[in-house]
Design a protein around this motif. Structure first.
Motif, short mmCIF file in Angstrom:
data_model
loop_
_atom_site.label_atom_id
_atom_site.label_comp_id
_atom_site.label_asym_id
_atom_site.label_seq_id
_atom_site.Cartn_x
_atom_site.Cartn_y
_atom_site.Cartn_z
N VAL A 172 0.85 -1.18 0.00
CA VAL A 172 0.00 0.00 0.00
C VAL A 172 0.90 1.24 0.00
O VAL A 172 1.94 1.27 0.65
N SER A 173 0.50 2.24 -0.77
CA SER A 173 1.30 3.46 -0.85
C SER A 173 0.92 4.43 0.27
O SER A 173 -0.16 4.33 0.85
N ALA A 174 1.82 5.34 0.56
CA ALA A 174 1.52 6.39 1.52
C ALA A 174 0.57 7.41 0.89
O ALA A 174 0.57 7.61 -0.33
N VAL A 175 -0.24 8.03 1.70
CA VAL A 175 -1.11 9.11 1.22
C VAL A 175 -0.23 10.27 0.78
O VAL A 175 0.65 10.72 1.53
N GLU A 176 -0.48 10.76 -0.43
CA GLU A 176 0.36 11.84 -0.98
C GLU A 176 -0.06 13.22 -0.48
O GLU A 176 0.77 14.05 -0.14
N ASN A 177 -1.37 13.48 -0.46
CA ASN A 177 -1.85 14.83 -0.18
C ASN A 177 -2.92 14.83 0.91
O ASN A 177 -3.82 13.98 0.92
N LEU A 178 -2.80 15.81 1.81
CA LEU A 178 -3.81 16.06 2.82
C LEU A 178 -4.61 17.28 2.38
O LEU A 178 -4.06 18.36 2.20
N TYR A 179 -5.90 17.12 2.20
CA TYR A 179 -6.72 18.18 1.62
C TYR A 179 -7.30 19.15 2.67
O TYR A 179 -7.25 20.36 2.50
N ALA A 180 -7.89 18.60 3.70
CA ALA A 180 -8.59 19.46 4.65
C ALA A 180 -8.50 18.85 6.06
O ALA A 180 -8.46 17.63 6.21
N ALA A 223 -1.53 -2.46 -4.24
CA ALA A 223 -0.96 -3.23 -5.36
C ALA A 223 -1.96 -4.18 -5.99
O ALA A 223 -1.94 -4.40 -7.21
N ASP A 224 -2.86 -4.77 -5.23
CA ASP A 224 -3.79 -5.74 -5.79
C ASP A 224 -5.10 -5.09 -6.26
O ASP A 224 -6.05 -5.78 -6.62
N GLY A 225 -5.13 -3.76 -6.28
CA GLY A 225 -6.32 -3.07 -6.74
C GLY A 225 -7.41 -2.92 -5.71
O GLY A 225 -8.47 -2.35 -6.00
N GLY A 226 -7.18 -3.43 -4.52
CA GLY A 226 -8.19 -3.33 -3.46
C GLY A 226 -8.18 -1.94 -2.82
O GLY A 226 -7.51 -1.02 -3.30
N ALA A 227 -8.88 -1.82 -1.73
CA ALA A 227 -9.00 -0.53 -1.05
C ALA A 227 -8.18 -0.52 0.23
O ALA A 227 -8.06 -1.54 0.92
N ALA A 228 -7.63 0.64 0.53
CA ALA A 228 -6.91 0.83 1.79
C ALA A 228 -7.87 1.29 2.88
O ALA A 228 -8.99 1.73 2.60
N GLN A 229 -7.43 1.16 4.10
CA GLN A 229 -8.13 1.75 5.23
C GLN A 229 -7.24 2.86 5.80
O GLN A 229 -6.03 2.91 5.52
N VAL A 282 -7.53 8.33 15.29
CA VAL A 282 -8.96 8.23 14.98
C VAL A 282 -9.14 7.46 13.68
O VAL A 282 -8.54 7.79 12.65
N THR A 283 -9.94 6.40 13.72
CA THR A 283 -10.27 5.64 12.52
C THR A 283 -11.15 6.50 11.61
O THR A 283 -12.04 7.20 12.08
N SER A 284 -10.90 6.44 10.31
CA SER A 284 -11.68 7.25 9.38
C SER A 284 -13.13 6.78 9.32
O SER A 284 -13.49 5.74 9.88
N ASP A 285 -13.96 7.57 8.64
CA ASP A 285 -15.38 7.24 8.53
C ASP A 285 -15.58 5.90 7.82
O ASP A 285 -14.66 5.37 7.18
N ASN A 286 -16.81 5.37 7.93
CA ASN A 286 -17.16 4.10 7.30
C ASN A 286 -16.23 2.98 7.76
O ASN A 286 -15.71 2.19 6.97
N ASN A 287 -16.00 2.94 9.08
CA ASN A 287 -15.18 1.89 9.70
C ASN A 287 -13.77 1.85 9.13
O ASN A 287 -13.16 0.77 9.00
N SER A 294 -1.58 13.82 10.56
CA SER A 294 -1.25 13.13 9.32
C SER A 294 -2.15 11.90 9.22
O SER A 294 -3.08 11.75 10.03
N VAL A 295 -1.86 11.03 8.25
CA VAL A 295 -2.75 9.89 7.99
C VAL A 295 -1.93 8.62 7.75
O VAL A 295 -0.92 8.66 7.03
N TYR A 296 -2.36 7.53 8.32
CA TYR A 296 -1.84 6.20 8.02
C TYR A 296 -2.72 5.55 6.96
O TYR A 296 -3.96 5.57 7.07
N ALA A 297 -2.09 4.98 5.93
CA ALA A 297 -2.79 4.09 5.00
C ALA A 297 -2.52 2.66 5.45
O ALA A 297 -1.37 2.30 5.76
N ILE A 298 -3.56 1.82 5.46
CA ILE A 298 -3.43 0.49 6.06
C ILE A 298 -3.99 -0.55 5.11
O ILE A 298 -5.05 -0.37 4.50
N ARG A 299 -3.25 -1.65 4.98
CA ARG A 299 -3.74 -2.82 4.24
C ARG A 299 -3.33 -4.05 5.02
O ARG A 299 -2.14 -4.39 5.08
N GLY A 300 -4.27 -4.69 5.67
CA GLY A 300 -3.94 -5.82 6.53
C GLY A 300 -3.02 -5.39 7.65
O GLY A 300 -3.35 -4.51 8.44
#
Length: 380
Positions: free
Chosen positions: A32-40, A67-73, A92-97, A130-136
């Motif tokens: 999973v890639s790191a989040v590039e941009n923080l918008y708001a 990498a597998d085309g799935g979604a990150a948390q 804080v966990t993002s919206d939609n679990n 900042s934000v963590y991107a998570i996959r498994g």
């Protein structure tokens, strides 16, 4: 032949389990890639927190790639200004679990973030996010970070539902399980009557355990929350401590003396020394006053105090008005006590039972946080 088919089925099941275990051993979470941009919110945005339960601030960022085309948390992380998020103040966990690339974060949570960052109630200060991107099991922190300026609430967004005092300066000592309870006297308002030892440490906590939140005051005026804070007092004395979490305020009133105020005399006729843990008591003789209509037996209590260096006299009287002495069927509420708004000779008094007149009597006033304020009168 049924036994033959059962054996075949068991062998097939075992093979399936072995096959699954082998496949599991080969499984690996997708990159999973790191989040590039923080918008708001925008970098440096200032937010003034509101006490409304619905007040919130929206955080948004660019989606990460998997990498597998799935979604990150995702998780939003906060740290002190200059921190590196290795020990974040809050996560804080993002919206939609966790599946959304946005999070609606309440002002209540932001107030906790600010408190952990050392920002005092009613003051402004910076935190970073900042934000963590998570996959498994894979977690990647964004290289981007932004500053958020928070003006905290005057009081506490999360008011404790219980409050205790503990520490070497207190009557309960350092064992938090023996901590003494405050009494809830209003919405977010607590008080306790207790003795404190000068120069020793103590804290306020919302639990009788090591996991409780810790509250303290450095100036005996403003209440703060923090894991390493503590209180101390300059003079050993009995105090009435009042804490109002709505405005993060604390007041200390020294209790100099407590006594039985006999209304017919307009004076204290029996001093009640402090016995400990919110109890004052003594044994003495009360002689009723003879009047043309009979013997006057009306009484209440009087307390001499010092608050902010100023002497003040308080009276304590009946919670439920009465003009009759108690008897064997009187409810416990007959003896309930409240601090009166004004001084008077005759208002809000009780009447002693006839058996008290001229006989040794033990009188106690009990102001403890886990029960109704009350008193007892026991003729010997």
């Amino acid at each position: 032949m049924k036994w033959y088919f059962k054996v075949i089925a068991m062998v097939a099941l075992a093979a399936s389990i072995v096959s699954c275990k082998k496949n599991d051993m080969k499984y690996a979470d997708a990159e999973v890639s790191a989040v590039e941009n923080l918008y708001a919110p925008a970098d440096g945005k200032a937010v003034k927190l509101l006490s409304s339960s619905s007040a919130a601030l929206y955080f948004e960022w660019e989606s990460a790639l998997v990498a597998d085309g799935g979604a990150a948390q995702y998780e939003v992380v906060f740290d002190k200004s200059g921190g590196d998020f290795s020990k974040p103040l809050y996560t804080v966990t993002s919206d939609n679990n966790g599946n959304s690339n946005g999070a609606n974060i309440s002002h209540k949570i932001l107030n906790q973030v600010a408190t952990k960052a050392g920002i005092n109630p009613g003051e402004s200060g910076d935190v970073i996010w900042s934000v963590y991107a998570i996959r498994g099991m894979k977690r990647v922190l964004s290289k981007a970070k932004k500053v958020l300026n928070i003006k905290t609430l005057e009081g506490f967004a999360e008011i404790p539902d219980e409050l205790f005092i503990t520490g070497e300066a207190t009557e309960g000592g350092t064992d938090v399980a023996a901590s003494l309870p405050f009494k809830l006297v209003g919405n977010g308002e607590y008080e306790i009557f207790t003795k404190l030892e000068a120069g020793k440490k103590y804290i306020f906590t919302d639990r009788k355990s090591a996991e409780g939140r810790i509250f303290y005051s450095e100036d005996q005026t403003k209440i703060k929350e923090g894991e390493t804070g503590s209180n101390s007092i300059a003079k050993t004395a009995v105090y009435r401590i009042r804490i109002d979490f709505n405005v993060a305020a604390v007041t200390y009133t020294e209790i100099k003396n407590v006594g039985v105020y006999f209304s017919p005399s307009g004076a204290v006729v029996l001093d009640l020394p402090y016995q400990g843990k919110g109890i004052w008591s003594a044994t003495g003789i009360i002689n009723f006053k003879q009047e043309s209509w009979g013997r006057d037996q009306r009484y209440k209590f009087q307390m001499e105090t010092v608050k902010a260096g100023k002497a003040e006299t308080l009276q304590l009287g009946t919670q439920n008005g009465t003009d009759s002495p108690p008897n064997s069927s009187s409810a416990p509420s007959y003896y309930f006590v409240r601090i009166l708004p004004n001084l008077s000779q005759w208002d809000d008094k009780w009447k002693f039972a006839d058996a008290v007149d001229g006989h040794p009597t033990k009188i106690a006033m009990i102001l403890q946080g886990d029960k109704d304020y009350t008193h007892t009168v026991v003729p010997n």
